[in-house]
Design an enzyme around this catalytic site. Structure first.
Site, short mmCIF file in Angstrom:
data_model
loop_
_atom_site.label_atom_id
_atom_site.label_comp_id
_atom_site.label_asym_id
_atom_site.label_seq_id
_atom_site.Cartn_x
_atom_site.Cartn_y
_atom_site.Cartn_z
N GLU A 187 0.84 -1.20 0.00
CA GLU A 187 0.00 0.00 0.00
C GLU A 187 0.88 1.24 0.00
O GLU A 187 2.07 1.15 0.28
CB GLU A 187 -0.90 0.01 1.24
CG GLU A 187 -2.03 -0.98 1.14
CD GLU A 187 -3.00 -0.87 2.29
OE1 GLU A 187 -2.61 -0.37 3.37
OE2 GLU A 187 -4.15 -1.29 2.13
N HIS A 198 -9.18 11.15 4.33
CA HIS A 198 -9.06 10.36 3.10
C HIS A 198 -9.57 11.24 1.97
O HIS A 198 -10.62 11.87 2.10
CB HIS A 198 -9.90 9.09 3.22
CG HIS A 198 -9.63 8.11 2.14
ND1 HIS A 198 -10.13 8.26 0.87
CD2 HIS A 198 -8.90 6.97 2.11
CE1 HIS A 198 -9.72 7.26 0.12
NE2 HIS A 198 -8.97 6.45 0.84
N ARG A 232 -1.55 11.09 -0.92
CA ARG A 232 -2.89 11.26 -0.38
C ARG A 232 -3.14 12.64 0.24
O ARG A 232 -4.15 13.27 -0.04
CB ARG A 232 -3.06 10.18 0.70
CG ARG A 232 -4.38 10.13 1.35
CD ARG A 232 -4.33 9.16 2.51
NE ARG A 232 -4.67 7.81 2.12
CZ ARG A 232 -5.08 6.87 2.98
NH1 ARG A 232 -5.19 7.15 4.26
NH2 ARG A 232 -5.37 5.68 2.56
N ARG A 289 -0.78 8.68 9.99
CA ARG A 289 -0.72 7.22 10.10
C ARG A 289 -0.30 6.58 8.78
O ARG A 289 -0.78 6.94 7.72
CB ARG A 289 -2.10 6.71 10.49
CG ARG A 289 -2.22 5.22 10.55
CD ARG A 289 -3.68 4.84 10.65
NE ARG A 289 -4.40 5.21 9.46
CZ ARG A 289 -5.17 4.39 8.74
NH1 ARG A 289 -5.33 3.14 9.13
NH2 ARG A 289 -5.80 4.80 7.67
C1 LIG Z 1 -13.55 2.74 6.03
C2 LIG Z 1 -12.34 2.43 6.87
C3 LIG Z 1 -11.33 1.63 6.35
C4 LIG Z 1 -10.20 1.34 7.11
N1 LIG Z 1 -9.24 0.49 6.62
C5 LIG Z 1 -8.18 0.15 7.40
C6 LIG Z 1 -7.22 -0.82 6.97
O1 LIG Z 1 -7.33 -1.39 5.89
N2 LIG Z 1 -6.17 -1.10 7.80
C7 LIG Z 1 -6.00 -0.52 9.01
O2 LIG Z 1 -5.03 -0.80 9.72
N3 LIG Z 1 -6.92 0.39 9.46
C8 LIG Z 1 -8.00 0.71 8.70
N4 LIG Z 1 -8.91 1.61 9.17
C9 LIG Z 1 -8.77 2.10 10.57
C10 LIG Z 1 -9.18 0.99 11.54
O3 LIG Z 1 -10.30 0.30 11.01
C11 LIG Z 1 -9.54 1.55 12.92
O4 LIG Z 1 -8.54 2.40 13.37
C12 LIG Z 1 -9.71 0.41 13.94
O5 LIG Z 1 -10.63 -0.54 13.45
C13 LIG Z 1 -10.19 0.96 15.28
O6 LIG Z 1 -10.49 -0.14 16.10
P1 LIG Z 1 -10.94 0.10 17.61
O7 LIG Z 1 -11.17 -1.25 18.19
O8 LIG Z 1 -10.00 1.03 18.26
O9 LIG Z 1 -12.33 0.88 17.49
P2 LIG Z 1 -13.67 0.48 16.73
O10 LIG Z 1 -13.54 -0.72 15.89
O11 LIG Z 1 -14.16 1.72 16.07
O12 LIG Z 1 -14.65 0.10 17.94
C14 LIG Z 1 -15.11 1.08 18.84
C15 LIG Z 1 -16.09 0.45 19.80
O13 LIG Z 1 -16.39 1.37 20.85
C16 LIG Z 1 -17.79 1.41 21.07
N5 LIG Z 1 -18.08 2.72 21.70
C17 LIG Z 1 -17.77 3.97 21.27
N6 LIG Z 1 -18.18 4.90 22.17
C18 LIG Z 1 -18.74 4.21 23.20
C19 LIG Z 1 -19.35 4.59 24.44
N7 LIG Z 1 -19.46 5.86 24.83
N8 LIG Z 1 -19.84 3.60 25.24
C20 LIG Z 1 -19.76 2.29 24.88
N9 LIG Z 1 -19.18 1.88 23.73
C21 LIG Z 1 -18.69 2.83 22.90
C22 LIG Z 1 -18.39 1.18 19.69
O14 LIG Z 1 -19.75 0.74 19.81
C23 LIG Z 1 -17.44 0.07 19.19
O15 LIG Z 1 -17.83 -1.17 19.74
C24 LIG Z 1 -10.06 1.91 8.42
C25 LIG Z 1 -11.07 2.71 8.93
C26 LIG Z 1 -12.20 2.97 8.17
C27 LIG Z 1 -13.28 3.84 8.77
#
Ligand SMILES: Cc1cc2nc3c(=O)[nH]c(=O)nc-3n(C[C@H](O)[C@H](O)[C@H](O)COP(=O)(O)OP(=O)(O)OC[C@H]3O[C@@H](n4cnc5c(N)ncnc54)[C@H](O)[C@@H]3O)c2cc1C
Length: 492
Positions: free
Chosen positions: A111, A228, A273, A369
């Site tokens: 990538e 993005h 980007r 990032r």
């Molecule tokens: C479209 C897209 C494509 C991406 N592609 C990539 C990729 O290919 N590779 C890569 O490395 N990264 C990628 N990213 C970034 C990556 O997906 C995220 O940084 C990562 O998934 C975040 O994971 P997390 O577990 O920290 O949070 P999340 O997966 O966002 O989970 C957050 C959790 O917190 C909960 N929550 C939030 N607030 C509260 C609250 N007040 N009380 C209770 N629960 C709450 C939500 O319900 C959820 O369960 C992408 C992001 C997007 C949006």
């Protein structure tokens, strides 16, 4: 109800942590919607790890430092990146169906920003495959209690200042509860949905940042929000149109249908980007428009159907046919590089409080990032925090201190989430200046005054008050850095 470990958020970071704890521990995992939820299942590309024969940890470190404008913490990122191959092994143990070559090796893609092929993936829907597999593992784990539809609204401390509980609102039962725990983990994801144009899920409102800040946690690098360049600009959730569409020859057109990228960079649509994102934002300002156009018609129906089926399908579901139409696109808030400062054990500076995943700031990403480094950080840090928790001395249970009294909001002047999003998009977006940031700060201060510290009988208002605090913290951070660096671009 008391648990050994309480995890707020069930995305990849929260799930990796939960599944790395021993079955002897009682674990409660909250989320605002049912699993799999958050940004994790939306991830497309995959997870970066040094696995190829030509690759080395040193090269992955150099690429990450370069992408992050040399603002990352070199010692910390070395440890995190070195743990990536074990993180991949852990995913395989949970039956994540990563793509393989004909001879059975993990298939590695490359990538932008990576000097080597080092992205493990499951076709172009890696997050979905990862989260489906982990959701199956979670269902089999009797010691992990999942509570969807539960929103964390305040962290609670005991008399020693240790975080030892959380006030939640259960949207299904329409009731408040206070949950206590020996260890409380924030895994609430990013804050992209504080912006009008975002690729993030609706839950990404940055509430975790404000929850931690209110109990005294240290924050870091909040001004670095990665955008993005080409998010579909239509009603409905944000959808990213992959950069490969430009890579294959797609054009960006202004409001008059004229290609504008050659005016900004000799590489035109193939510029990096952040350059493309800023050029689009500048052109939108010049045109007085909220989008530009992406034209990929000349790539031909066959190429589009064969190489970009998801983009084609998503466009059609919104009444746009990439084979025949220009499609409206705009840069979208995508990733928060900063967050709650933690060490490599996942600990914040407040006793009892941990943070993992996008809500945390380990120092890995610096000012921008590198693609596919975030999923890897979720798994590595989720597993590391689980180890820390397991090796802690048992805590003595002490009473939680009651929350401070809140005043009712001044209902005449209540702002709305869409007003907040518009403000962030306009003044705290890709192109920032002192006047715009100061205006945003002033508005946010008025709105925070209007809503008060959040009325304890109105969950929506309490959550909004957290969102306002996080937005205000982002603006403060952006104002405090007068020069451009990485994803933070100051015009003056
Ligand atoms: C479209 C897209 C494509 C991406 N592609 C990539 C990729 O290919 N590779 C890569 O490395 N990264 C990628 N990213 C970034 C990556 O997906 C995220 O940084 C990562 O998934 C975040 O994971 P997390 O577990 O920290 O949070 P999340 O997966 O966002 O989970 C957050 C959790 O917190 C909960 N929550 C939030 N607030 C509260 C609250 N007040 N009380 C209770 N629960 C709450 C939500 O319900 C959820 O369960 C992408 C992001 C997007 C949006």
């Amino acid at each position: 109800m008391h648990s050994d470990v309480l995890i707020i958020g069930s995305g990849l970071a929260g799930s990796s942590l939960a599944l790395s704890l021993p079955t002897t521990m009682s674990v409660t995992m909250l989320s605002t919607t049912p699993a799999p939820c958050g940004a994790s299942p939306m991830a497309l590309g995959g997870l970066a790890a040094v696995l190829g024969a030509e690759d080395s940890l040193e090269q992955h470190i150099a690429d990450t430092l370069e992408a992050g404008a040399h603002h990352a913490d070199p010692d910390k990122l070395r440890e995190i990146l070195a743990a990536a191959p074990q993180a991949v092994q852990w995913l395989l143990q949970h039956q994540v169906p990563l793509d393989r070559t004909v001879d059975g090796q993990l298939h590695l893609t490359r990538e932008g920003g990576h000097s080597q092929r080092r992205i493990v993936h499951a076709a172009d829907a890696s997050g979905q495959a990862i989260m489906q597999a982990l959701t199956t593992s979670l269902k089999q784990a009797a010691h992990i209690r999942q509570r969807p539809y539960c929103q964390a609204l305040a962290l609670r401390q005991n008399e020693q200042g240790r975080v030892a509980g959380v006030d939640i609102y259960d949207q299904q039962n329409r009731s408040y509860e206070t949950l206590s725990a020996d260890h409380v983990v924030l895994a609430t994801g990013g804050l992209g949905s504080l912006y009008a144009q975002s690729s993030n899920p609706a839950s990404a409102l940055g509430e975790g940042v404000a929850l931690a800040w209110r109990v005294g946690a240290q924050l870091r690098d909040l001004e670095f929000i990665q955008f993005h360049p080409t998010c579909l600009h239509t009603q409905g959730p944000g959808f990213l149109l992959t950069e490969a569409l430009r890579g294959e020859g797609g054009y960006l057109l202004d409001a008059q249908g004229r290609r504008f990228m050659p005016d900004y960079d000799s590489r035109a649509e193939l510029a990096p980007r952040d350059i493309v994102s800023r050029a689009i934002a500048s052109q939108m300002r010049l045109d007085g428009s909220d989008h530009v156009w992406l034209d990929v018609r000349h790539l031909g129906a066959e190429t589009l159907q064969h190489h970009f089926p998801r983009a084609l399908e998503e466009g059609l579901s919104r009444g746009l046919d990439l084979r025949h139409d220009w499609v409206p696109v705009a840069p979208a808030a995508h990733y928060s590089c900063g967050g709650i400062q933690t060490d490599l054990l996942g600990r914040s500076l407040v006793p009892g409080l941990y943070a993992v995943g996008e809500v945390a700031c380990t120092g890995l990403h610096g000012a921008n990032r590198l693609a596919s480094n975030s999923l890897l950080e979720c798994v590595v840090m989720g597993r590391a925090a689980a180890q820390t928790i397991v090796s802690c001395e048992p805590t003595t249970h002490v009473n939680l201190i009651p929350p401070p009294q809140a005043k009712p909001a001044n209902k005449t002047a209540l702002p709305t989430l869409s007003a907040l999003r518009a403000l962030m998009q306009e003044h705290v977006g890709l192109l920032r200046n002192h006047a715009g940031l100061s205006h945003a700060l002033e508005s946010l201060e008025d709105w925070r005054d209007a809503i008060g510290p959040a009325h304890p009988t109105n969950p929506k208002q309490q959550a909004f008050s957290l969102q306002l605090d996080t937005a205000w913290l982002v603006v403060q951070a952006a104002l405090a850095r007068p020069l451009s660096l990485g994803a933070h671009f100051r015009m003056n």
